[in-house]
Design an enzyme around this catalytic site. Structure first.
Site, PDB file in Angstrom:
ATOM      1  N   ASP A  60       0.643  -1.316  -0.027  1.00 58.50           N
ATOM      2  CA  ASP A  60       0.049   0.035  -0.177  1.00 58.50           C
ATOM      3  C   ASP A  60       0.784   1.291  -0.103  1.00 58.50           C
ATOM      4  O   ASP A  60       2.038   1.215   0.756  1.00 58.50           O
ATOM      5  CB  ASP A  60      -0.887   0.013   1.132  1.00 58.50           C
ATOM      6  CG  ASP A  60      -1.953  -1.060   1.311  1.00 58.50           C
ATOM      7  OD1 ASP A  60      -1.966  -1.784   0.240  1.00 58.50           O
ATOM      8  OD2 ASP A  60      -2.455  -1.326   2.265  1.00 58.50           O
ATOM      9  N   ARG A  61       0.306   2.386  -0.435  1.00 62.98           N
ATOM     10  CA  ARG A  61       0.919   3.595  -0.403  1.00 62.98           C
ATOM     11  C   ARG A  61       1.759   4.091   1.003  1.00 62.98           C
ATOM     12  O   ARG A  61       2.665   4.333   0.984  1.00 62.98           O
ATOM     13  CB  ARG A  61       0.119   4.602  -0.929  1.00 62.98           C
ATOM     14  CG  ARG A  61       0.760   6.122  -0.774  1.00 62.98           C
ATOM     15  CD  ARG A  61      -0.593   7.144  -1.049  1.00 62.98           C
ATOM     16  NE  ARG A  61      -0.954   7.188  -2.464  1.00 62.98           N
ATOM     17  CZ  ARG A  61      -0.452   7.798  -3.463  1.00 62.98           C
ATOM     18  NH1 ARG A  61       0.521   8.650  -3.323  1.00 62.98           N
ATOM     19  NH2 ARG A  61      -0.933   7.723  -4.544  1.00 62.98           N
TER      20      ARG A  61
END
Length: 227
Positions: A60-61
């Protein structure tokens, strides 16, 4: 990110793979809205090969830590099969809001997409895909806990949804969290990865150091700060 900064994040390198320490706050690949992403900087990681490496999986970012890249097609094919078969071991560190009653356990809750309008947001759903996460308490203090999380499956947002569903959401999670985090970053870190890449050899084990934004919370939850 300069080429030097990209290279400084290298944790492991051989003829087949690279493992880098992904920083929190940057997407691993270009999304529909554009913006900066790690893939845009992979040219700095060619190290003499004709093509840039490519992602073997995703983070995930807002998640930091171990990210595996394949250096060419053959390596990516081999890594893809290992990930698909669940043979790659992953350990995450997380600071969560709350304190589990036990010291360790297994979360076994199937997951499905929340709805078509929410992109990749997920929810617990009896009709969803099987998802399992092992967890172990590494420290507790003042309403927070420090956990080691081992995903046995690889569903989108699995750790974040599983922790929230069990009543101890990950600190700094703006999507699945249940309490104010005062603008804190997501406290989820891909600490270690084990890759059985070579026959007749022990699996590669690579670890990523704790990111700066998690150090204070982790130190407060441990007798000694984890490095």
């Amino acid at each position: 990110m300069t080429p030097e900064e990209m290279q400084s994040r290298l944790l492991y390198r051989d003829g087949l793979i690279l493992v880098i320490d992904k920083p929190s706050g940057i997407a691993v690949h270009k999304g529909p809205k554009g913006g900066d992403n790690l893939e845009a900087h992979f040219e700095a990681l060619r190290f003499g090969l004709p093509r840039s490496p490519a992602l073997a999986h995703r983070l995930d970012r807002e998640t930091s830590g171990c990210l595996v890249l394949g250096r060419h097609h053959k390596a990516l094919t081999q890594l893809g099969l290992l990930f698909k078969q669940g043979k790659i071991g992953k350990t995450y560190w997380a600071v969560v809001v709350g304190s589990p009653e036990a010291e360790e356990g297994l979360i076994d809750l199937p997951l499905a997409r929340l709805d078509a309008t929410r992109g990749w947001w997920m929810k617990v759903d009896p009709l969803g895909q099987p998802a399992q996460t092992r967890w172990k308490v590494l420290g507790r203090n003042e309403g927070f806990s420090f956990l080691a999380l081992t995903p046995l499956t690889g569903r989108t947002h699995q750790l974040r949804v599983h922790c929230a569903a069990m009543g101890f959401s990950i600190f700094g999670d703006p999507v699945y969290g249940t309490s104010s985090c005062d603008g804190a970053r997501l406290h989820l870190h891909a600490r270690a990865i084990e890759i059985p890449l070579y026959k007749n050899k022990d699996p590669l084990r690579i670890e990523a150091p704790l990111p700066a934004h998690m150090e204070a919370k982790v130190a407060s939850l441990m007798d000694l700060a984890v490095k």
